[in-house]
Design a protein around this motif. Sequence first.
Motif, mmCIF file in Angstrom:
data_model
loop_
_atom_site.group_PDB
_atom_site.id
_atom_site.type_symbol
_atom_site.label_atom_id
_atom_site.label_comp_id
_atom_site.label_asym_id
_atom_site.label_seq_id
_atom_site.Cartn_x
_atom_site.Cartn_y
_atom_site.Cartn_z
ATOM 1 N N THR A 145 48.774 43.095 37.258
ATOM 2 C CA THR A 145 48.008 43.979 38.146
ATOM 3 C C THR A 145 48.853 45.132 38.676
ATOM 4 O OG1 THR A 145 48.321 42.205 39.765
ATOM 5 C CG2 THR A 145 46.146 42.447 38.863
ATOM 6 N N GLY A 146 49.965 45.391 38.021
ATOM 7 C CA GLY A 146 50.702 46.624 38.276
ATOM 8 C C GLY A 146 51.841 46.574 39.283
ATOM 9 N N ILE A 199 39.987 38.595 34.852
ATOM 10 C CA ILE A 199 39.126 38.775 36.037
ATOM 11 C C ILE A 199 39.742 39.777 37.022
ATOM 12 C CG2 ILE A 199 40.023 36.785 37.355
ATOM 13 C CD1 ILE A 199 36.947 36.318 38.018
ATOM 14 N N ASN A 200 41.073 39.799 37.110
ATOM 15 C CA ASN A 200 41.734 40.697 38.062
ATOM 16 C C ASN A 200 41.623 42.163 37.670
ATOM 17 O OD1 ASN A 200 42.568 39.102 40.164
ATOM 18 N ND2 ASN A 200 44.533 38.579 39.238
ATOM 19 N N MET A 252 51.468 41.819 47.122
ATOM 20 C CA MET A 252 50.230 41.151 47.527
ATOM 21 C C MET A 252 49.938 40.045 46.520
ATOM 22 S SD MET A 252 47.059 43.567 48.498
ATOM 23 C CE MET A 252 48.005 44.981 47.981
ATOM 24 N N SER A 253 49.460 38.912 46.983
ATOM 25 C CA SER A 253 49.123 37.870 46.014
ATOM 26 C C SER A 253 47.880 38.271 45.238
ATOM 27 C CB SER A 253 48.868 36.531 46.702
ATOM 28 O OG SER A 253 48.455 35.601 45.717
ATOM 29 N N THR A 254 47.903 37.986 43.953
ATOM 30 C CA THR A 254 46.764 38.328 43.100
ATOM 31 C C THR A 254 46.066 37.058 42.600
ATOM 32 O OG1 THR A 254 48.324 38.451 41.273
ATOM 33 C CG2 THR A 254 47.726 40.529 42.334
ATOM 34 N N VAL A 286 34.328 33.456 41.573
ATOM 35 C CA VAL A 286 35.611 34.145 41.791
ATOM 36 C C VAL A 286 35.432 35.626 41.470
ATOM 37 C CG1 VAL A 286 38.044 34.251 41.083
ATOM 38 C CG2 VAL A 286 36.866 32.040 41.151
ATOM 39 N N TYR A 287 36.051 36.478 42.288
ATOM 40 C CA TYR A 287 36.085 37.902 41.927
ATOM 41 C C TYR A 287 37.541 38.375 41.928
ATOM 42 C CZ TYR A 287 36.295 38.836 46.989
ATOM 43 O OH TYR A 287 36.661 38.866 48.321
ATOM 44 N N GLY A 288 37.791 39.431 41.164
ATOM 45 C CA GLY A 288 39.174 39.810 40.862
ATOM 46 C C GLY A 288 39.835 40.775 41.834
ATOM 47 N N PHE A 289 41.081 41.104 41.510
ATOM 48 C CA PHE A 289 41.926 41.934 42.379
ATOM 49 C C PHE A 289 41.388 43.365 42.496
ATOM 50 C CE2 PHE A 289 46.252 44.005 43.166
ATOM 51 C CZ PHE A 289 46.371 43.521 44.456
#
Length: 283
Positions: free
Chosen positions: A16-17, A242-243, A126-128, A259-262
């Motif tokens: 996620t970068g 999903i993230n 940040m936790s992903t 569940v929804y992603g980052f």
Amino acid sequence: MKRDPRRALVLTYSQTGQTQLYGRLIAAVLKNDGIKAVAADVRDFDMAALPSFDLVMVGVPVFYWDVPGNVIDALNSAPRLGGVPVASFVTYGGHGGNQHNTARRLLMLLWRRGGLPVGMETFGAMSTFAPTWSMGNEGRILSFRHRPDEETYDRARRYAAAVLDRARRSAAVSYRKEFFPADLIRGGPSIALNKIITGRHTIDASACTGCGVCQKKCPVGAIDLDTFSVDTKRCISCLGCINNCPANAIDMTYMGKKVYGFAEFKKRHAISVSLPKELKRKS
Ligand SMILES: Cc1cc2nc3c(=O)[nH]c(=O)nc-3n(C[C@H](O)[C@H](O)[C@H](O)COP(=O)(O)O)c2cc1C
């Protein structure tokens, strides 16, 4: 023995970068010191080229208290490094996620390939881990919404300078393992457990735009966009699909909850990551 590193590689794996951002900053700091530094992604990089660099730094996110399995496989397939200075770094979410031991393990993997260990560091982010906010614990993640920030970027700058200094002096370092009980179930067993807790993991064909981001992010080729399916046996539960899905089309449940992603989490909370000055100039 004195060395004069000229070509440095900063290799990262990032879903996620956040790890990639630290990697790009480290490469920029090395460049400012006159080094020809290349920032690359583990997934696009030809490991056979590793020994052609005279400083190698590798960064990964902590996943399931460990170095992600695909990175372990990639490094184990790399050629011998013949004493090239090597250093590791990890990004992690929150506190107490085994970041020290993970950075140490990553460094050991490079040392086993014949690298000279010259540093390891951990950077907060940040936790992903998407189930955390999806199950109602947004607060836990949002308390770190400011990360990465100037404080953590400064750590990265100091770390890059320290690694370069030790590489020039061939000053090897060693780190002790920390006592961390969950180390016993890091990696594979935790992933297996997570898969048991995960209910559905498929693709919602009506929402999918076919952009292919999920396929690109999946490190094990588990996504088939022709059939809108996920090979859950092959999947390593990294949540990269999903993230990163911009259309919220990955259909996943965790303990019965959707569940929804980052990407969606950042959108809902208007979170934007501030860039370090070294990268602002170029973007
Ligand atoms: C599947 C998964 C597992 C994770 N496991 C841990 C963990 O064991 N310890 C920890 O501190 N953070 C954990 N995290 C948080 C990530 O390490 C952290 O958010 C990292 O900065 C993500 O890096 P990236 O943006 O480069 O992908 C996990 C995140 C995911 C998605």
